[in-house]
Scaffold this active site. Structure first.
Site, PDB file in Angstrom:
ATOM      1  N   GLY A  11       0.837  -1.211   0.000  1.00  0.00           N
ATOM      2  CA  GLY A  11       0.000   0.000   0.000  1.00  0.00           C
ATOM      3  C   GLY A  11       0.859   1.243   0.000  1.00  0.00           C
ATOM      4  O   GLY A  11       0.472   2.291   0.520  1.00  0.00           O
ATOM      5  N   ALA A  12       2.042   1.124  -0.617  1.00  0.00           N
ATOM      6  CA  ALA A  12       3.048   2.190  -0.506  1.00  0.00           C
ATOM      7  C   ALA A  12       2.640   3.479  -1.213  1.00  0.00           C
ATOM      8  O   ALA A  12       3.180   4.541  -0.916  1.00  0.00           O
ATOM      9  CB  ALA A  12       4.389   1.682  -1.053  1.00  0.00           C
ATOM     10  N   GLN A  15      -1.963   6.992   1.460  1.00  0.00           N
ATOM     11  CA  GLN A  15      -1.633   8.148   2.312  1.00  0.00           C
ATOM     12  C   GLN A  15      -0.696   7.809   3.456  1.00  0.00           C
ATOM     13  O   GLN A  15       0.223   8.577   3.742  1.00  0.00           O
ATOM     14  CB  GLN A  15      -2.789   8.917   2.874  1.00  0.00           C
ATOM     15  CG  GLN A  15      -4.180   8.492   2.988  1.00  0.00           C
ATOM     16  CD  GLN A  15      -4.837   9.302   4.111  1.00  0.00           C
ATOM     17  OE1 GLN A  15      -4.513  10.471   4.345  1.00  0.00           O
ATOM     18  NE2 GLN A  15      -5.738   8.677   4.835  1.00  0.00           N
ATOM     19  N   ILE A  16      -0.864   6.680   4.077  1.00  0.00           N
ATOM     20  CA  ILE A  16       0.092   6.322   5.146  1.00  0.00           C
ATOM     21  C   ILE A  16       1.467   6.114   4.515  1.00  0.00           C
ATOM     22  O   ILE A  16       2.485   6.571   5.037  1.00  0.00           O
ATOM     23  CB  ILE A  16      -0.369   5.077   5.926  1.00  0.00           C
ATOM     24  CG1 ILE A  16      -1.654   5.385   6.686  1.00  0.00           C
ATOM     25  CG2 ILE A  16       0.713   4.600   6.891  1.00  0.00           C
ATOM     26  CD1 ILE A  16      -2.246   4.229   7.462  1.00  0.00           C
ATOM     27  N   ASP A  42       2.272  -2.005  -4.543  1.00  0.00           N
ATOM     28  CA  ASP A  42       0.893  -1.506  -4.616  1.00  0.00           C
ATOM     29  C   ASP A  42       0.233  -2.189  -5.803  1.00  0.00           C
ATOM     30  O   ASP A  42       0.880  -2.913  -6.568  1.00  0.00           O
ATOM     31  CB  ASP A  42       0.842   0.036  -4.698  1.00  0.00           C
ATOM     32  CG  ASP A  42      -0.419   0.578  -4.010  1.00  0.00           C
ATOM     33  OD1 ASP A  42      -1.533   0.176  -4.432  1.00  0.00           O
ATOM     34  OD2 ASP A  42      -0.302   1.374  -3.056  1.00  0.00           O
ATOM     35  N   ASN A 131      -6.495  -2.267   8.063  1.00  0.00           N
ATOM     36  CA  ASN A 131      -7.622  -2.741   8.892  1.00  0.00           C
ATOM     37  C   ASN A 131      -8.490  -3.789   8.214  1.00  0.00           C
ATOM     38  O   ASN A 131      -8.588  -3.780   6.992  1.00  0.00           O
ATOM     39  CB  ASN A 131      -8.487  -1.537   9.268  1.00  0.00           C
ATOM     40  CG  ASN A 131      -7.885  -0.801  10.443  1.00  0.00           C
ATOM     41  OD1 ASN A 131      -7.377  -1.409  11.372  1.00  0.00           O
ATOM     42  ND2 ASN A 131      -7.930   0.527  10.388  1.00  0.00           N
ATOM     43  N   ASP A 159      -3.109   4.004  19.019  1.00  0.00           N
ATOM     44  CA  ASP A 159      -4.028   4.117  20.160  1.00  0.00           C
ATOM     45  C   ASP A 159      -3.231   4.415  21.441  1.00  0.00           C
ATOM     46  O   ASP A 159      -3.638   5.237  22.264  1.00  0.00           O
ATOM     47  CB  ASP A 159      -4.825   2.815  20.312  1.00  0.00           C
ATOM     48  CG  ASP A 159      -5.394   2.357  18.983  1.00  0.00           C
ATOM     49  OD1 ASP A 159      -6.323   3.007  18.492  1.00  0.00           O
ATOM     50  OD2 ASP A 159      -4.874   1.385  18.401  1.00  0.00           O
ATOM     51  N   HIS A 187      -7.807  -3.323  17.733  1.00  0.00           N
ATOM     52  CA  HIS A 187      -7.727  -1.950  17.223  1.00  0.00           C
ATOM     53  C   HIS A 187      -9.088  -1.610  16.627  1.00  0.00           C
ATOM     54  O   HIS A 187      -9.316  -1.718  15.427  1.00  0.00           O
ATOM     55  CB  HIS A 187      -6.621  -1.834  16.167  1.00  0.00           C
ATOM     56  CG  HIS A 187      -6.666  -0.507  15.452  1.00  0.00           C
ATOM     57  ND1 HIS A 187      -6.351   0.679  16.060  1.00  0.00           N
ATOM     58  CD2 HIS A 187      -7.024  -0.189  14.192  1.00  0.00           C
ATOM     59  CE1 HIS A 187      -6.519   1.672  15.208  1.00  0.00           C
ATOM     60  NE2 HIS A 187      -6.930   1.173  14.062  1.00  0.00           N
TER      61      HIS A 187
HETATM   62  P1  NAI Z   1      -5.068   4.517   1.314  1.00  0.00           P
HETATM   63  O1  NAI Z   1      -6.362   4.095   0.686  1.00  0.00           O
HETATM   64  O2  NAI Z   1      -4.608   5.924   1.146  1.00  0.00           O
HETATM   65  O3  NAI Z   1      -3.898   3.571   0.806  1.00  0.00           O
HETATM   66  C1  NAI Z   1      -4.009   2.195   0.744  1.00  0.00           C
HETATM   67  C2  NAI Z   1      -3.127   1.726  -0.375  1.00  0.00           C
HETATM   68  O4  NAI Z   1      -3.157   0.298  -0.374  1.00  0.00           O
HETATM   69  C3  NAI Z   1      -3.597   2.194  -1.757  1.00  0.00           C
HETATM   70  O5  NAI Z   1      -2.501   2.770  -2.457  1.00  0.00           O
HETATM   71  C4  NAI Z   1      -4.085   0.908  -2.412  1.00  0.00           C
HETATM   72  O6  NAI Z   1      -3.895   0.907  -3.808  1.00  0.00           O
HETATM   73  C5  NAI Z   1      -3.198  -0.116  -1.704  1.00  0.00           C
HETATM   74  N1  NAI Z   1      -3.671  -1.495  -1.777  1.00  0.00           N
HETATM   75  C6  NAI Z   1      -4.955  -1.935  -1.806  1.00  0.00           C
HETATM   76  N2  NAI Z   1      -4.968  -3.270  -1.946  1.00  0.00           N
HETATM   77  C7  NAI Z   1      -3.687  -3.672  -2.003  1.00  0.00           C
HETATM   78  C8  NAI Z   1      -3.075  -4.928  -2.138  1.00  0.00           C
HETATM   79  N3  NAI Z   1      -3.791  -6.041  -2.297  1.00  0.00           N
HETATM   80  N4  NAI Z   1      -1.710  -4.984  -2.148  1.00  0.00           N
HETATM   81  C9  NAI Z   1      -0.990  -3.868  -2.037  1.00  0.00           C
HETATM   82  N5  NAI Z   1      -1.517  -2.637  -1.912  1.00  0.00           N
HETATM   83  C10 NAI Z   1      -2.852  -2.546  -1.882  1.00  0.00           C
HETATM   84  O7  NAI Z   1      -5.200   4.126   2.845  1.00  0.00           O
HETATM   85  P2  NAI Z   1      -4.295   4.593   4.059  1.00  0.00           P
HETATM   86  O8  NAI Z   1      -4.873   5.822   4.649  1.00  0.00           O
HETATM   87  O9  NAI Z   1      -2.873   4.604   3.657  1.00  0.00           O
HETATM   88  O10 NAI Z   1      -4.598   3.425   5.116  1.00  0.00           O
HETATM   89  C11 NAI Z   1      -4.166   2.109   4.877  1.00  0.00           C
HETATM   90  C12 NAI Z   1      -4.779   1.150   5.882  1.00  0.00           C
HETATM   91  O11 NAI Z   1      -4.346   1.449   7.186  1.00  0.00           O
HETATM   92  C13 NAI Z   1      -6.308   1.187   5.944  1.00  0.00           C
HETATM   93  O12 NAI Z   1      -6.789  -0.143   6.049  1.00  0.00           O
HETATM   94  C14 NAI Z   1      -6.584   1.937   7.231  1.00  0.00           C
HETATM   95  O13 NAI Z   1      -7.850   1.596   7.763  1.00  0.00           O
HETATM   96  C15 NAI Z   1      -5.457   1.425   8.076  1.00  0.00           C
HETATM   97  N6  NAI Z   1      -5.155   2.223   9.273  1.00  0.00           N
HETATM   98  C16 NAI Z   1      -4.776   1.529  10.399  1.00  0.00           C
HETATM   99  C17 NAI Z   1      -4.447   2.192  11.554  1.00  0.00           C
HETATM  100  C18 NAI Z   1      -4.043   1.437  12.788  1.00  0.00           C
HETATM  101  O14 NAI Z   1      -3.855   2.074  13.822  1.00  0.00           O
HETATM  102  N7  NAI Z   1      -3.883   0.117  12.766  1.00  0.00           N
HETATM  103  C19 NAI Z   1      -4.502   3.663  11.612  1.00  0.00           C
HETATM  104  C20 NAI Z   1      -4.861   4.296  10.377  1.00  0.00           C
HETATM  105  C21 NAI Z   1      -5.181   3.576   9.247  1.00  0.00           C
END
Ligand code: NAI
Length: 330
Positions: A11-12, A15-16, A42, A131, A159, A187
């Site tokens: 998921g590089a 946004q994270i 990605d 998540n 958290d 979480h």
């Molecule tokens: P985002 O939507 O901006 O980025 C996710 C990326 O993952 C996208 O570039 C997407 O193309 C990619 N992706 C989707 N399926 C994939 C796969 N099969 N293989 C590789 N890459 C794939 O989301 P963001 O904001 O970066 O968040 C990512 C995850 O982190 C979400 O599930 C979010 O809920 C979770 N999260 C977890 C937290 C925690 O404390 N554990 C805190 C904040 C977010």
């Protein structure tokens, strides 16, 4: 010079990812003396954006960044990786039930778990951020029987950090003086932020609260604020936590691979081992101390009756999640 460490991030292009990569390349996670190779995964539609991120990484001229690999093939991304941050996940779409989300992500994490098993370094350390993180980590772990289950963890550090800050703000104390925070469980909204062991320069936080007549603050304000903080950020920003999530991931891996602070602990979601009456079979947030890639669950903390109830509520939620994905657990 040390040998480079291969760090894979899924998921590089998200946004994270954007908040994570530059700090890792700068040495915030593994130290300024540690050369690294970034292996960025990605999905195909995100490849162009991912190449753009790789260009920016090159343009920073980070001294310790030896190579950046971008790919949509998990076999390439995970090959010989010693650290893997599994951030990529399917977001919850409109009208999607929790069960559908678990199912969609289960497919991703079971496949990526199998590939980790095939190609990653045998001592690889895996942090799952995407998540539902605890259950995704369980799925990846169960699909990688050749790897040590203790090398899989899910992120509760955000958290944990949120909880520390809430206490620091309430008591007007410096962040670094708040120690021994714990977030038990999942979480999710059932997590149990527990400040009954927390200390400020050796004094119990609950004693200070009591002295000020704030006995109810923990149940009425602190716990719900921490539990709902993710939703509050989405409400305010229109997007989920990204910089703070990346910061938490860096702290989690840093402490796991190097060391947690003396006279303190951190929260990691790790495979339950029966500690605190949480049966084996789920990844659960526990207080841990870490050194050189090993963690130990902090034992024998006293748990109140109400605390036990919160802990079991979160455990039962994890059991329910496990039940929904049991066909994916080898
Ligand atoms: P985002 O939507 O901006 O980025 C996710 C990326 O993952 C996208 O570039 C997407 O193309 C990619 N992706 C989707 N399926 C994939 C796969 N099969 N293989 C590789 N890459 C794939 O989301 P963001 O904001 O970066 O968040 C990512 C995850 O982190 C979400 O599930 C979010 O809920 C979770 N999260 C977890 C937290 C925690 O404390 N554990 C805190 C904040 C977010």
């Amino acid at each position: 010079m040390k040998a480079p460490i291969r760090v894979a991030i899924t998921g590089a292009a998200g946004q994270i990812g954007y908040n994570l990569l530059f700090r890792i390349a700068n040495g915030d996670m593994l130290g300024r003396e540690q050369p690294i190779i970034l292996q960025l995964l990605d999905i195909p539609p995100a490849q162009q954006a991912l190449r753009g991120v790789a260009m920016e990484l090159e343009d920073c001229a980070f001294p310790m960044l030896q190579q950046v690999i971008t790919t949509d093939d998990a076999r390439v991304a995970f090959r010989d990786a010693e650290v893997v941050l599994m951030v990529g996940a399917k977001p919850r779409g409109k009208g999607m039930e929790r069960k559908d989300l678990l199912e969609a992500n289960g497919a991703i994490f079971s496949e990526q778990g199998r590939i980790l098993d095939e190609v990653a370094a045998r001592h690889v350390k895996v942090l799952v951020v995407g998540n539902p993180a605890n259950t995704n980590a369980l799925i990846a772990m169960k699909n990688a029987p050749g790897l040590d289950p203790r090398n899989f963890s899910a992120m509760m550090r955000l958290d944990h950090n949120r909880a520390i800050t809430q206490v620091a703000l309430k008591l007007f104390q410096p962040i670094q003086d708040i120690k021994k925070m714990v977030i038990w469980g999942n979480h999710s909204g059932t997590q149990y932020p527990d400040l009954s062991h927390a200390e400020v320069r050796g004094r119990k936080v609950i004693d200070i609260l009591r002295q000020n007549g704030w006995e109810e603050w923990s149940e009425k304000e602190f716990i719900p604020t921490v539990q709902k903080r993710g939703a509050a950020v989405i409400e305010a920003r229109g997007l989920s936590s990204a910089a703070s999530a990346a910061n938490a991931a860096i702290g989690h891996v840093h402490d796991w691979l190097l060391h947690s602070h003396h006279n303190d602990w951190v929260t990691m979601s790790v495979p339950s081992d029966g500690s605190y009456g949480i049966p084996e079979g789920v990844l659960y947030g526990f207080p841990v101390t870490c050194r050189n890639g090993n963690y130990q669950i902090v034992k024998d903390l006293p748990i109140s009756e109400l605390g036990r109830k919160h802990m079991m509520d979160s455990y039962n939620e994890l059991l329910g999640e496990r039940e929904l994905v049991k066909h994916l657990l080898r």
